[in-house]
Motif scaffolding. Sequence first.
Motif, PDB file in Angstrom:
ATOM      1  N   PHE A 288      21.379  62.391  -7.663  1.00 13.08           N
ATOM      2  CA  PHE A 288      21.243  60.971  -7.985  1.00 13.08           C
ATOM      3  C   PHE A 288      20.475  60.221  -6.907  1.00 13.08           C
ATOM      4  O   PHE A 288      20.793  60.318  -5.727  1.00 13.08           O
ATOM      5  CB  PHE A 288      22.654  60.388  -8.147  1.00 13.08           C
ATOM      6  CG  PHE A 288      22.723  58.882  -8.266  1.00 13.08           C
ATOM      7  CD1 PHE A 288      22.020  58.209  -9.265  1.00 13.08           C
ATOM      8  CD2 PHE A 288      23.522  58.140  -7.405  1.00 13.08           C
ATOM      9  CE1 PHE A 288      22.115  56.821  -9.384  1.00 13.08           C
ATOM     10  CE2 PHE A 288      23.617  56.753  -7.522  1.00 13.08           C
ATOM     11  CZ  PHE A 288      22.915  56.088  -8.507  1.00 13.08           C
TER      12      PHE A 288
ATOM     13  N   GLU B  66      26.528  54.461  -9.601  1.00 18.89           N
ATOM     14  CA  GLU B  66      27.219  55.685  -9.202  1.00 18.89           C
ATOM     15  C   GLU B  66      28.614  55.758  -9.833  1.00 18.89           C
ATOM     16  O   GLU B  66      29.047  56.823 -10.277  1.00 18.89           O
ATOM     17  CB  GLU B  66      27.304  55.783  -7.673  1.00 18.89           C
ATOM     18  CG  GLU B  66      27.754  57.163  -7.239  1.00 18.89           C
ATOM     19  CD  GLU B  66      27.489  57.462  -5.762  1.00 18.89           C
ATOM     20  OE1 GLU B  66      27.931  58.532  -5.320  1.00 18.89           O
ATOM     21  OE2 GLU B  66      26.852  56.632  -5.070  1.00 18.89           O
TER      22      GLU B  66
ATOM     23  N   LEU C 146      28.160  56.795 -13.403  1.00 18.19           N
ATOM     24  CA  LEU C 146      27.861  58.228 -13.430  1.00 18.19           C
ATOM     25  C   LEU C 146      29.137  59.042 -13.248  1.00 18.19           C
ATOM     26  O   LEU C 146      29.387  59.994 -13.990  1.00 18.19           O
ATOM     27  CB  LEU C 146      26.898  58.580 -12.293  1.00 18.19           C
ATOM     28  CG  LEU C 146      25.431  58.827 -12.596  1.00 18.19           C
ATOM     29  CD1 LEU C 146      24.706  59.195 -11.317  1.00 18.19           C
ATOM     30  CD2 LEU C 146      25.226  59.913 -13.649  1.00 18.19           C
TER      31      LEU C 146
ATOM     32  N   THR D 118      23.684  62.557  -3.562  1.00 20.69           N
ATOM     33  CA  THR D 118      22.754  61.427  -3.528  1.00 20.69           C
ATOM     34  C   THR D 118      21.690  61.657  -2.472  1.00 20.69           C
ATOM     35  O   THR D 118      21.939  62.269  -1.432  1.00 20.69           O
ATOM     36  CB  THR D 118      23.465  60.090  -3.231  1.00 20.69           C
ATOM     37  OG1 THR D 118      24.227  60.257  -2.044  1.00 20.69           O
ATOM     38  CG2 THR D 118      24.375  59.673  -4.358  1.00 20.69           C
TER      39      THR D 118
ATOM     40  N   ALA E 280      19.208  62.332 -11.861  1.00 20.74           N
ATOM     41  CA  ALA E 280      19.485  60.960 -12.299  1.00 20.74           C
ATOM     42  C   ALA E 280      18.670  60.014 -11.425  1.00 20.74           C
ATOM     43  O   ALA E 280      18.976  59.837 -10.250  1.00 20.74           O
ATOM     44  CB  ALA E 280      20.978  60.657 -12.197  1.00 20.74           C
TER      45      ALA E 280
END
Length: 293
Positions: A13, A26, A29, A40, A65
């Motif tokens: 992400f 987040e 998600l 991340t 993502a």
Amino acid sequence: SERMDKRKLCIIFNPGAKGEKAALQEAELRDLVGEAPILTGTDAEMIQASAAAAVQNGYDPIIAAGGDGTVNAVVNGIAGADVTFGVLPVGTMNVFAYEVGIRSNQLRKSWEMLQEGEPKMVDLALANRRYFVQLAGVGLDALTVQETNSRMRKTIGPVSYVFAAAQAIGRPAPMIGLQFADGSESSGCFVLIGNGRFYGGPIALFRDARNDDGLLDILVFKHQTYLDIFRYLQGILIGNHIEMPDIEYRQTPSLRVLSDPTVPLELDGDVAGSTPVEFRIAREQLRVLTLPG
């Protein structure tokens, strides 16, 4: 959603947004993916390293993502590996998601669409030694990306591109030379190279492109005055740009691009060096969840 085994799933992400908005993305998600790890990263090197590590650790599918830059970084980390790739558009533009049929800007809807996706083998393209999934540009388009730093993009969005493009158009363009796989040659002021049909969203720039045909699609723009650019943009929006006498449309498995002085190169929306560039297709390098249509 039983088809996507959450025990093996890994999300990579890139929040793109800052602060509270990123935290909300987040959280949303996390709600969708349950216990699956969410890695991340904000810069391409970090994201690419996370993706390569996810392959080593046996995660499959690996889901990117973020926007086009995130997709590019993840793909460079997993290219050629025996894993399935999926894409969730978050925040900024994600043309590759559009190409594979994930055409929603709502995370939950995109996640539901992804569950319906069927794995499909697609080609990747290489520019020197870096993969790109969707699009490369040499000259004007890359110059515009180079001059619109990310801070500016976030604050004034697409308008910043227009300003940067206007400045770039106003300068004399060095002539760019092209050498195609069949030995033929050409030249122009700026060049766009596609692996799929779309550019910058729902605009089908490369009419005959398919990301599984073993070919790169090339558009060579012969001129670069304000008037020419205006004409080209009109043609692109109407959809008749390929019929224009000063736009050349070619398909080739490989291409060499040269210029003097050097001009910048962009891959999937981020600057990635400059000319000379060797482009080629890498057949069936990526298994990606795709929606028919």
